[in-house]
Design an enzyme around this catalytic site. Structure first.
Site, PDB file in Angstrom:
ATOM      1  N   SER A   1     -57.519  23.191 -86.549  1.00 12.48           N
ATOM      2  CA  SER A   1     -58.804  23.864 -86.661  1.00 12.48           C
ATOM      3  C   SER A   1     -58.814  24.799 -87.875  1.00 12.48           C
ATOM      4  O   SER A   1     -58.599  24.351 -88.998  1.00 12.48           O
ATOM      5  CB  SER A   1     -59.123  24.592 -85.361  1.00 12.48           C
TER       6      SER A   1
ATOM      7  N   ASP B   1     -65.798  15.296 -83.846  1.00  8.38           N
ATOM      8  CA  ASP B   1     -65.066  16.517 -83.537  1.00  8.38           C
ATOM      9  C   ASP B   1     -65.918  17.412 -82.642  1.00  8.38           C
ATOM     10  O   ASP B   1     -67.014  17.832 -83.011  1.00  8.38           O
ATOM     11  CB  ASP B   1     -64.712  17.243 -84.840  1.00  8.38           C
TER      12      ASP B   1
ATOM     13  N   HIS C   1     -60.955  17.951 -80.165  1.00  9.33           N
ATOM     14  CA  HIS C   1     -60.676  18.876 -81.267  1.00  9.33           C
ATOM     15  C   HIS C   1     -59.223  19.300 -81.166  1.00  9.33           C
ATOM     16  O   HIS C   1     -58.793  19.818 -80.138  1.00  9.33           O
ATOM     17  CB  HIS C   1     -61.603  20.093 -81.151  1.00  9.33           C
TER      18      HIS C   1
END
EC number: 3.1.1.-
Length: 397
Positions: free
Chosen positions: A172, A268, A335
């Protein structure tokens, strides 16, 4: 009162959870960094967790940069400085290492005996900020770039300067940081070191939201401006584009000279919730049910998400072909896939071209195979682990 049988069940369950989470690794504070101004948002020292390598992995290093979004204004950053994402005082002493950080060969076949490091994220700028002045009214320290360098220097002193292999990875906001710092990471290591960078769920797309607004572009501009990030973003990008644009990987990654692997879900879940349909663009909550579970999405919403996928793929493919750039773009609604054991390497892990994520990454690191695959559109891949959220999960940026 809990009877013996109930107590036994609790103990067994606790041990099972601990075993599933993996090895617990102590925290290390970089206390000497404080004097250099390399601190978290609240002025506390940076921190990391290190599990030493052994055997054939004793001179190999895997650095995992923690993710956790960003803060883009003073109010947001003040709230953040009272959490583990803004203060090392709030971080747990022991952190579970699993998936790409696991020390078990059967769970992490290529990196289990490497030196594995989790660098904690407490600056809110993907380790790019550096503002010298501290406002005494807020006590906010915007020093992400200094934190990055202080932690790297300590790891170099602890043996990373002798690395034969070194991988900079992250998830991330950490995945974004692994791209932003990729070449500078390479520059810190000896010429003969095999250095590579892995970005997991860090390829954030510059696109309009469902209302037509450029929400994420404006947000990133606020982050870069507040944290003074411009001078720490890749010069190869800022010499051509505005600093805010250079917070997007699609404008940075092509110029990275170090080998890069892009691991990302085409759908995502974080980007669908926070870039494509953020709360500001969906005041009536029409997208909420869809965001919580992709199976709840209406046909019109899936069409918007399919268009998002095509735009995302265009940006990734637009990086151009490279003899060293790997790619694993699946069609899962998720994610971060290197930090969860079931998605990284498990009996039913997501597969693309009959290959797990762990094998694709491992083969690329060891130069066995250059994996470059893009999945077919949702819902074609039955091996996907689609995330299902509750309304309380992952509040928007």
């Amino acid at each position: 009162m809990i009877n013996f049988n109930q107590w036994l069940v609790l103990v067994v369950c606790s041990l099972a959870i601990l075993k599933a989470e993996g090895l617990l690794v102590n925290i290390t504070f970089v206390r000497n960094a404080v004097a250099k101004g390399a601190v978290c948002l609240d002025g506390s020292p940076p921190a990391y967790h290190l599990d030493r390598g052994s055997g054939t992995g004793i001179n190999s290093w895997l650095i995992q940069l923690e993710g956790g979004g960003w803060c883009h204004n003073v109010t947001n950053c003040i709230s953040r400085m009272h959490t583990k994402l803004g203060s090392s005082k709030k971080m747990v002493e022991n952190l579970a290492f699993s998936a790409i950080l696991s020390n078990k060969e059967q769970r992490n076949p290529d990196f289990y005996n490497w030196n594995r490091v989790k660098v904690r994220y407490c600056d809110g700028s993907s380790f790019t900020g550096d503002v010298k002045t501290v406002n005494p009214a807020t006590n906010l320290h915007f020093r992400g770039a200094r934190v990055w360098l202080a932690v790297m220097r300590e790891l170099l002193a602890k043996g990373m300067r002798n690395a034969e292999n070194a991988v900079l990875s992250g998830c991330s906001a950490g995945g974004l940081a692994s791209l932003m710092h990729c070449d500078s990471f390479r520059a810190l290591l000896p010429m003969g070191t095999n250095v590579k960078c892995l970005s997991d769920a860090g390829f954030f797309l510059n696109t309009r939201d469902v209302s037509g607004a450029q929400y994420i572009k404006s947000y990133f501009n606020d982050v870069v401006t507040l944290h003074g990030s411009a001078k720490n973003l890749p010069r190869s990008c800022t010499s051509r584009l505005t600093p805010a644009m250079c917070f997007f990987p699609q404008y940075v990654a092509r110029q990275i000279r170090t080998p890069v692997f892009v691991l990302n879900a085409a759908y995502d879940s974080w980007q669908i919730k926070n870039i494509l349909a953020p709360r500001a663009a969906d005041p009536d909550g029409k997208w909420q049910s869809c965001q919580l579970d992709i199976k709840n999405c209406q046909r019109s919403q899936l069409k918007v998400m399919q268009d998002f996928r095509l735009e995302f793929l265009s940006a990734v493919i637009g990086l151009g072909r490279s003899a060293s750039r790997g790619m694993f773009i699946d069609s899962c609604y998720t994610h971060c896939q290197t930090e969860t054991q079931t998605s990284w390497f498990w009996q039913d892990s997501p597969i693309l071209n009959r290959t797990t994520i762990a094998k694709a990454v491992g083969d690329w690191v060891y130069d066995k195979n250059l994996f470059r695959k893009i999945d077919c559109p949702y819902p074609c891949n039955p091996t996907c682990h689609h995330r299902v959220f509750t309304p309380q999960d992952a509040p928007p940026i």
